[in-house]
Design a protein around this motif. Sequence first.
Motif, PDB file in Angstrom:
ATOM      1  N   THR A   1       0.839  -1.200   0.000  1.00 37.54           N
ATOM      2  CA  THR A   1       0.000   0.000   0.000  1.00 37.54           C
ATOM      3  C   THR A   1       0.870   1.244   0.000  1.00 37.54           C
ATOM      4  OG1 THR A   1      -1.770  -1.163   1.167  1.00 37.54           O
ATOM      5  CG2 THR A   1      -1.816   1.235   1.237  1.00 37.54           C
ATOM      6  N   PHE A   2       1.920   1.265   0.822  1.00 35.64           N
ATOM      7  CA  PHE A   2       2.847   2.397   0.801  1.00 35.64           C
ATOM      8  C   PHE A   2       3.459   2.571  -0.589  1.00 35.64           C
ATOM      9  CE2 PHE A   2       3.505   1.823   5.566  1.00 35.64           C
ATOM     10  CZ  PHE A   2       2.886   3.015   5.900  1.00 35.64           C
ATOM     11  N   CYS A   3       3.880   1.469  -1.181  1.00 37.23           N
ATOM     12  CA  CYS A   3       4.460   1.553  -2.529  1.00 37.23           C
ATOM     13  C   CYS A   3       3.466   2.166  -3.506  1.00 37.23           C
ATOM     14  CB  CYS A   3       4.877   0.166  -3.010  1.00 37.23           C
ATOM     15  SG  CYS A   3       6.283  -0.565  -2.149  1.00 37.23           S
ATOM     16  N   ASP A   4       2.228   1.710  -3.420  1.00 37.60           N
ATOM     17  CA  ASP A   4       1.176   2.208  -4.304  1.00 37.60           C
ATOM     18  C   ASP A   4       0.972   3.704  -4.114  1.00 37.60           C
ATOM     19  OD1 ASP A   4      -0.904   2.255  -6.104  1.00 37.60           O
ATOM     20  OD2 ASP A   4      -2.063   0.668  -5.143  1.00 37.60           O
ATOM     21  N   LEU A   5       0.951   4.156  -2.864  1.00 36.46           N
ATOM     22  CA  LEU A   5       0.656   5.557  -2.580  1.00 36.46           C
ATOM     23  C   LEU A   5       1.759   6.501  -3.038  1.00 36.46           C
ATOM     24  CD1 LEU A   5      -0.981   5.370   0.966  1.00 36.46           C
ATOM     25  CD2 LEU A   5      -2.100   5.570  -1.254  1.00 36.46           C
ATOM     26  N   VAL A   6       3.006   6.040  -3.060  1.00 32.69           N
ATOM     27  CA  VAL A   6       4.088   6.914  -3.514  1.00 32.69           C
ATOM     28  C   VAL A   6       4.524   6.571  -4.940  1.00 32.69           C
ATOM     29  CG1 VAL A   6       4.874   7.248  -1.148  1.00 32.69           C
ATOM     30  CG2 VAL A   6       5.983   5.507  -2.567  1.00 32.69           C
ATOM     31  N   ASN A   7       3.729   5.707  -5.587  1.00 27.42           N
ATOM     32  CA  ASN A   7       3.939   5.395  -7.006  1.00 27.42           C
ATOM     33  C   ASN A   7       5.317   4.799  -7.287  1.00 27.42           C
ATOM     34  OD1 ASN A   7       2.838   5.271  -9.640  1.00 27.42           O
ATOM     35  ND2 ASN A   7       4.059   7.037 -10.238  1.00 27.42           N
ATOM     36  N   THR A   8       5.703   3.829  -6.455  1.00 33.42           N
ATOM     37  CA  THR A   8       6.914   3.070  -6.718  1.00 33.42           C
ATOM     38  C   THR A   8       6.517   1.614  -6.903  1.00 33.42           C
ATOM     39  OG1 THR A   8       9.224   2.794  -6.009  1.00 33.42           O
ATOM     40  CG2 THR A   8       7.535   2.448  -4.340  1.00 33.42           C
ATOM     41  N   PRO A   9       7.234   0.854  -7.711  1.00 35.36           N
ATOM     42  CA  PRO A   9       6.816  -0.522  -7.989  1.00 35.36           C
ATOM     43  C   PRO A   9       6.730  -1.382  -6.739  1.00 35.36           C
ATOM     44  CG  PRO A   9       8.493   0.190  -9.551  1.00 35.36           C
ATOM     45  CD  PRO A   9       8.424   1.249  -8.495  1.00 35.36           C
TER      46      PRO A   9
ATOM     47  N   PRO B   1       8.109  -8.002  -6.532  1.00 34.11           N
ATOM     48  CA  PRO B   1       7.457  -9.304  -6.727  1.00 34.11           C
ATOM     49  C   PRO B   1       7.617 -10.189  -5.506  1.00 34.11           C
ATOM     50  CG  PRO B   1       9.545  -9.202  -7.923  1.00 34.11           C
ATOM     51  CD  PRO B   1       9.299  -7.823  -7.388  1.00 34.11           C
ATOM     52  N   GLY B   2       6.674 -11.094  -5.336  1.00 33.68           N
ATOM     53  CA  GLY B   2       6.784 -12.098  -4.286  1.00 33.68           C
ATOM     54  C   GLY B   2       6.196 -11.724  -2.951  1.00 33.68           C
ATOM     55  N   LEU B   3       5.600 -10.532  -2.825  1.00 35.78           N
ATOM     56  CA  LEU B   3       4.979 -10.157  -1.556  1.00 35.78           C
ATOM     57  C   LEU B   3       3.655 -10.900  -1.380  1.00 35.78           C
ATOM     58  CD1 LEU B   3       5.488  -6.279  -1.251  1.00 35.78           C
ATOM     59  CD2 LEU B   3       7.089  -8.149  -0.785  1.00 35.78           C
ATOM     60  N   ASP B   4       3.303 -11.174  -0.137  1.00 37.70           N
ATOM     61  CA  ASP B   4       1.993 -11.746   0.177  1.00 37.70           C
ATOM     62  C   ASP B   4       0.970 -10.663   0.461  1.00 37.70           C
ATOM     63  OD1 ASP B   4       2.925 -14.504   0.141  1.00 37.70           O
ATOM     64  OD2 ASP B   4       3.983 -14.016   2.000  1.00 37.70           O
ATOM     65  N   GLY B   5       1.430  -9.478   0.851  1.00 35.51           N
ATOM     66  CA  GLY B   5       0.530  -8.369   1.098  1.00 35.51           C
ATOM     67  C   GLY B   5      -0.100  -7.863  -0.188  1.00 35.51           C
ATOM     68  N   LYS B   6      -1.294  -7.286  -0.048  1.00 38.71           N
ATOM     69  CA  LYS B   6      -2.022  -6.716  -1.180  1.00 38.71           C
ATOM     70  C   LYS B   6      -2.334  -5.252  -0.892  1.00 38.71           C
ATOM     71  CE  LYS B   6      -4.326 -11.084  -2.395  1.00 38.71           C
ATOM     72  NZ  LYS B   6      -5.652 -11.744  -2.640  1.00 38.71           N
ATOM     73  N   SER B   7      -2.097  -4.399  -1.860  1.00 35.88           N
ATOM     74  CA  SER B   7      -2.354  -2.976  -1.659  1.00 35.88           C
ATOM     75  C   SER B   7      -3.843  -2.714  -1.491  1.00 35.88           C
ATOM     76  CB  SER B   7      -1.824  -2.167  -2.843  1.00 35.88           C
ATOM     77  OG  SER B   7      -2.244  -0.819  -2.737  1.00 35.88           O
ATOM     78  N   PHE B   8      -4.180  -1.939  -0.463  1.00 33.09           N
ATOM     79  CA  PHE B   8      -5.558  -1.486  -0.324  1.00 33.09           C
ATOM     80  C   PHE B   8      -5.681   0.007  -0.611  1.00 33.09           C
ATOM     81  CE2 PHE B   8      -3.741  -2.010   3.989  1.00 33.09           C
ATOM     82  CZ  PHE B   8      -3.764  -0.699   4.450  1.00 33.09           C
ATOM     83  N   ALA B   9      -4.698   0.569  -1.327  1.00 31.91           N
ATOM     84  CA  ALA B   9      -4.779   1.963  -1.755  1.00 31.91           C
ATOM     85  C   ALA B   9      -6.032   2.251  -2.574  1.00 31.91           C
ATOM     86  CB  ALA B   9      -3.522   2.354  -2.535  1.00 31.91           C
TER      87      ALA B   9
END
Length: 456
Positions: free
Chosen positions: A330-338, A341-349
């Motif tokens: 979600t942090f990555c999504d909010l600051v527009n950085t890739p 790969p391989g994370l289990d977390g899902k962005s809720f942005a």
Amino acid sequence: MSASINRVRLAVLSLALAGVVPIAASADDAARPNVLFLLTDDQRADTIHALGNPAIQTPHLDQLANTGFAFRNAYCMGGDRPAVCLPSRTMILSGRSLFHLRTLKADSPSLPKSMNAAGYQTYYHGKKSNTPHQIHKSFEQSHYLKDDERERTSGHPGREIADDAIRFLHESNDQRPFFMLLAFGNPHDPRVPSDQARRHYDEPTLPLPKNFLPLHPFNNGEMTIRDETLAPWPRTPEVVRKHLTDYYAVITQLDAEIGRVLQTLRDQGKYEKTIIVFASDHGLAVGSHGLMGKQNLYEDGMKAPLIFAGPGVPHGQSDALVYLHDLFPTFCDLVNTPVPPGLDGKSFAPILRGEKQPSVRDSVFLAYRSVQRAIRVGDWKLIRYPKINKSQLFNVKADPNETWDLADNPSQAARIKELTALLKASQDAEGDPLPLTSQHPTPASIDTQTLQRMAK
């Protein structure tokens, strides 16, 4: 710099989180948001005044909640050890689930690595015990409390971290935006609030948890762990009120220290340019269900507060099911950085942006050591105790305090079968081999004398 340019930059920030333009649309770092991540230790989800607890005083967190966006169903996935804070904080910083932490390596993705790559100056300060030191090395500045125990008993919980964060904000000449993680060691015990904070509470009249019990009704597999020995059995209203008074007062004191950091951002003109995220690593029983610690899968143990506030963040709340380890992407999504790969977390942005999808997950799977497993799907939650072959079933919307166990209701037999199958499927997906049924179950009954004997 002209006022018109500032207005344009603030507009870019607001539009970015609304999903209209990416935050990194400008190459100028000054147009990108700072990120302040406030993480507490052992703080229940229901310990913020503005989110429905009239007994607690949290004016600065209230301001974040009253202007920002709260997630009411944020869960720690669980723990593979009694000190649940270590796996929780490792999951948050790695974006990996509980059963995948064993595969972490030195070159695995981490939140500080991603923020470094996104052009942020990265700063960490927190407790040293029970934290993922290897990941902390990737922060450009990584600091630890000088003495966890001394800090907790100082009468000023949170002050050392707040002081150093304020010093950093005053002294840094770096023109890059900052990503700052302040990982407080409170309100974990021992709890010694200031006299001023404690005066907010009248101990004899403080409301008990609505699910207070003198004794947990059965052996959950972790009845005499250290946290559970902090109060004698049976739990009495007087003892639990003493614990709650100290617990609430420490949170009030911590709220004041957080307020000092937020005021510094205002004084520097950075508050309106900073995304502020407040969360805890998990909850705590403090008398709920006859328990004291976090070694349980009730809402009180595994739910955490989660609030976003700042540029472009709408005011509102969501009942979406999320994990704390969803924060990394979600942090990555909010600051527009890739997102690595391989994370289990899902962005809720997308939820923060107001997109129509109500959730990014259909269920949450919870686990504590080899003694408890749980799954929540919609409003229904099944907790399974494999060592004693017992299940509990709750409708957490109608019964948020989990006081009405419906597992023995014949009308719920089909639902229990369905949820048990989903629980097993979640175990398989995570690589969790624990059998949900024991061929040689231990006794489920428990009493005060047995607990006292076990605790010696």
